[in-house]
Design a protein around this motif. Structure first.
Motif, short mmCIF file in Angstrom:
data_model
loop_
_atom_site.label_atom_id
_atom_site.label_comp_id
_atom_site.label_asym_id
_atom_site.label_seq_id
_atom_site.Cartn_x
_atom_site.Cartn_y
_atom_site.Cartn_z
N CYS A 196 -2.48 7.05 -2.91
CA CYS A 196 -2.88 6.25 -1.75
C CYS A 196 -2.60 7.00 -0.45
O CYS A 196 -1.59 7.70 -0.34
CB CYS A 196 -2.13 4.93 -1.72
SG CYS A 196 -2.42 3.87 -3.13
N ALA B 287 -1.07 2.60 1.70
CA ALA B 287 0.33 2.39 1.31
C ALA B 287 1.00 1.37 2.21
O ALA B 287 1.79 0.52 1.75
CB ALA B 287 1.08 3.72 1.34
N LEU C 207 -0.22 -2.09 1.20
CA LEU C 207 0.43 -2.51 -0.04
C LEU C 207 1.87 -2.94 0.22
O LEU C 207 2.35 -3.92 -0.37
CB LEU C 207 0.39 -1.37 -1.06
CG LEU C 207 -0.99 -1.03 -1.63
CD1 LEU C 207 -0.92 0.24 -2.46
CD2 LEU C 207 -1.55 -2.18 -2.45
N ASP D 261 3.54 -6.65 -0.34
CA ASP D 261 4.83 -6.85 -1.01
C ASP D 261 5.72 -7.79 -0.19
O ASP D 261 6.38 -8.68 -0.74
CB ASP D 261 5.51 -5.49 -1.20
CG ASP D 261 6.79 -5.60 -2.01
OD1 ASP D 261 6.72 -5.98 -3.19
OD2 ASP D 261 7.87 -5.33 -1.44
N ARG E 205 4.59 0.75 -7.93
CA ARG E 205 4.33 1.48 -6.69
C ARG E 205 5.47 2.45 -6.41
O ARG E 205 6.60 2.24 -6.81
CB ARG E 205 4.22 0.53 -5.49
CG ARG E 205 3.02 -0.38 -5.49
CD ARG E 205 2.93 -1.16 -4.18
NE ARG E 205 4.17 -1.87 -3.90
CZ ARG E 205 4.92 -1.66 -2.82
NH1 ARG E 205 4.57 -0.75 -1.94
NH2 ARG E 205 6.03 -2.37 -2.63
N ARG F 17 1.83 5.99 -4.35
CA ARG F 17 1.03 5.90 -5.58
C ARG F 17 1.08 4.46 -6.08
O ARG F 17 2.07 3.76 -5.85
CB ARG F 17 1.56 6.83 -6.66
CG ARG F 17 1.74 8.26 -6.19
CD ARG F 17 2.47 9.09 -7.23
NE ARG F 17 1.56 9.66 -8.22
CZ ARG F 17 1.95 10.16 -9.38
NH1 ARG F 17 3.22 10.14 -9.71
NH2 ARG F 17 1.07 10.66 -10.21
N VAL F 18 0.03 4.03 -6.77
CA VAL F 18 -0.01 2.67 -7.29
C VAL F 18 -0.62 2.69 -8.68
O VAL F 18 -1.53 3.48 -8.97
CB VAL F 18 -0.81 1.73 -6.34
CG1 VAL F 18 -2.27 2.16 -6.22
CG2 VAL F 18 -0.71 0.29 -6.80
#
Length: 298
Positions: free
Chosen positions: A70, A75, A78, A82, A130, A134-135
Motif C-alpha cells: 500500500c 495506509a 486503513l 482501524d 496489516r 502491507r495488507v
C-alpha cells in the motif's frame, strides 16, 4: 462585473455534486473548481470497487492469496478505518461491504438467511492482517470497501485544493456530504436545509454553517419495504441486518471525514447513537422512527 457565488455541477461517486465559489462568471468558476473536481476523480478512481485497476479491487482480488503493498495514502486510510472500528465497538467495519451481495435495494426482497449466514464469516476487521504498509485479507471472498468514508475523504481533499488556491468563500458538496471553506461573500452563514426523511421535498430544519463540515446518514438513502417494514442500507456487521432506530442523523464537525464517520457510527449504535455523539462533542440533528427531533449545537 461584480464577483458572485457560482455553482459548478458534476457527477461523481454515484452522486450529484457541486462546488460553489466566488467568481466573476460561470466560466471563471469552472476554472477554479476544475482542480478540485480532478482531485475527486483521482480518489474515486483509486478507491472505487467498481474499477478492476483500483487499489481496493487489487486488495480484494488477492484475498486468501497474497499480501498487497500500500502507498502512504492508502495506509493512512486503513489506519483510520482501524480507529473507527475501535471507537465504534467494532460496529464500523470496512469488511462488511461484502454483505451487499445478498442485499438488493432495487428489489423488495429480503435475503435468504442461509445466503446471509454464508457471508457473515467473511466480515471482521480484526481478521485483516496489516503492517509495514502491507495488507492481507486471509480468507477468499473477503473484501474491503471504503464506501463508509471515501466520499467524505474526497470532500475534504477537494476543499484542501480550493483552500490552497486561496478560495475563502464557498463549499464542496458531494451528494450531501459538505465541507465549507468560509461564509457567503457578504459574510453571512450558509443556510443548509435538512431533508425530511419521510417527505423528501420538505425540510425539517435549516442549519447555519460558515466553516466546517456537514454529513447525513439515513434510512431513506437506499432502502426496501417488505410487509410494511423499511430495511435500509446501513447494516450491522454482526448480524448482516439493517439498523432501524433512526430515520436520519446529521452531524456537524470540522472535517467531512469526521462528520460522515460519526453519523454512520451513530446510526449503527441505534438507541446509543446520541450518547456517542455527545461524548465526541459533535453537533447534530437526529430524527428517530417516531419523528422526534433531537439536536445539539457544537
Amino acid at each position: 462585473m461584480v464577483a458572485d457565488i457560482h455553482s459548478v455541477a458534476f457527477t461523481a461517486m454515484g452522486s450529484r455534486c457541486d462546488i460553489r465559489v466566488v467568481a466573476d462568471d460561470g466560466e471563471a468558476a469552472r476554472l477554479i473548481a476544475a482542480p478540485a473536481i480532478a482531485e475527486v476523480r483521482r480518489i474515486e478512481n483509486k478507491y472505487s470497487r467498481y474499477r478492476s485497476d483500483s487499489i481496493i479491487s487489487r486488495i480484494n482480488a488477492a484475498a486468501g492469496l497474497s499480501v498487497v503493498e500500500c502507498d502512504d495514502e492508502t495506509a493512512a486510510l486503513l489506519a483510520y478505518a482501524d480507529r473507527l472500528h475501535a471507537a465504534s465497538g467494532a460496529l464500523f467495519d470496512i469488511t462488511s461491504g461484502v454483505l451487499r451481495k445478498v442485499w438488493d435495494f432495487r428489489n423488495s426482497r429480503l435475503p435468504k438467511s442461509d445466503a446471509l449466514n454464508k457471508l457473515l464469516p467473511l466480515v471482521g476487521w480484526n481478521k485483516v492482517v496489516r503492517g509495514n504498509a502491507r495488507v492481507f485479507l486471509p480468507m477468499r471472498g473477503m473484501e474491503l470497501d471504503f464506501g463508509g468514508f471515501g466520499k467524505e475523504y474526497a470532500v475534504d481533499q477537494a476543499a484542501a485544493v480550493l483552500a490552497e488556491m486561496g478560495v475563502e468563500h464557498g463549499y464542496v458538496n458531494l451528494g450531501g456530504d459538505m465541507r465549507f471553506l468560509g461564509p457567503r461573500a457578504d459574510g453571512a452563514a450558509w443556510s443548509i436545509g435538512i431533508q425530511d426523511p419521510r417527505a423528501m421535498a420538505d425540510t425539517v430544519a435549516s442549519l447555519p454553517i460558515s466553516r466546517g463540515a456537514l454529513a447525513t446518514s439515513g434510512d431513506y438513502e437506499r432502502f426496501i419495504e417488505v410487509n410494511g417494514r423499511r430495511y435500509c442500507h446501513v447494516l450491522d456487521p454482526r448480524t448482516g441486518m439493517p439498523v432501524s432506530y433512526w430515520r436520519s442523523i446529521s452531524v456537524v464537525a470540522p472535517l467531512a471525514l469526521t462528520a460522515g464517520s460519526c453519523t454512520t457510527i451513530a446510526m449503527l449504535m441505534e438507541e446509543d447513537g446520541l450518547d456517542f455523539l455527545d461524548r465526541c462533542g459533535m453537533g447534530y440533528l437526529a430524527i428517530d422512527q417516531q419523528g422526534h427531533i433531537f439536536r445539539r449545537t457544537p
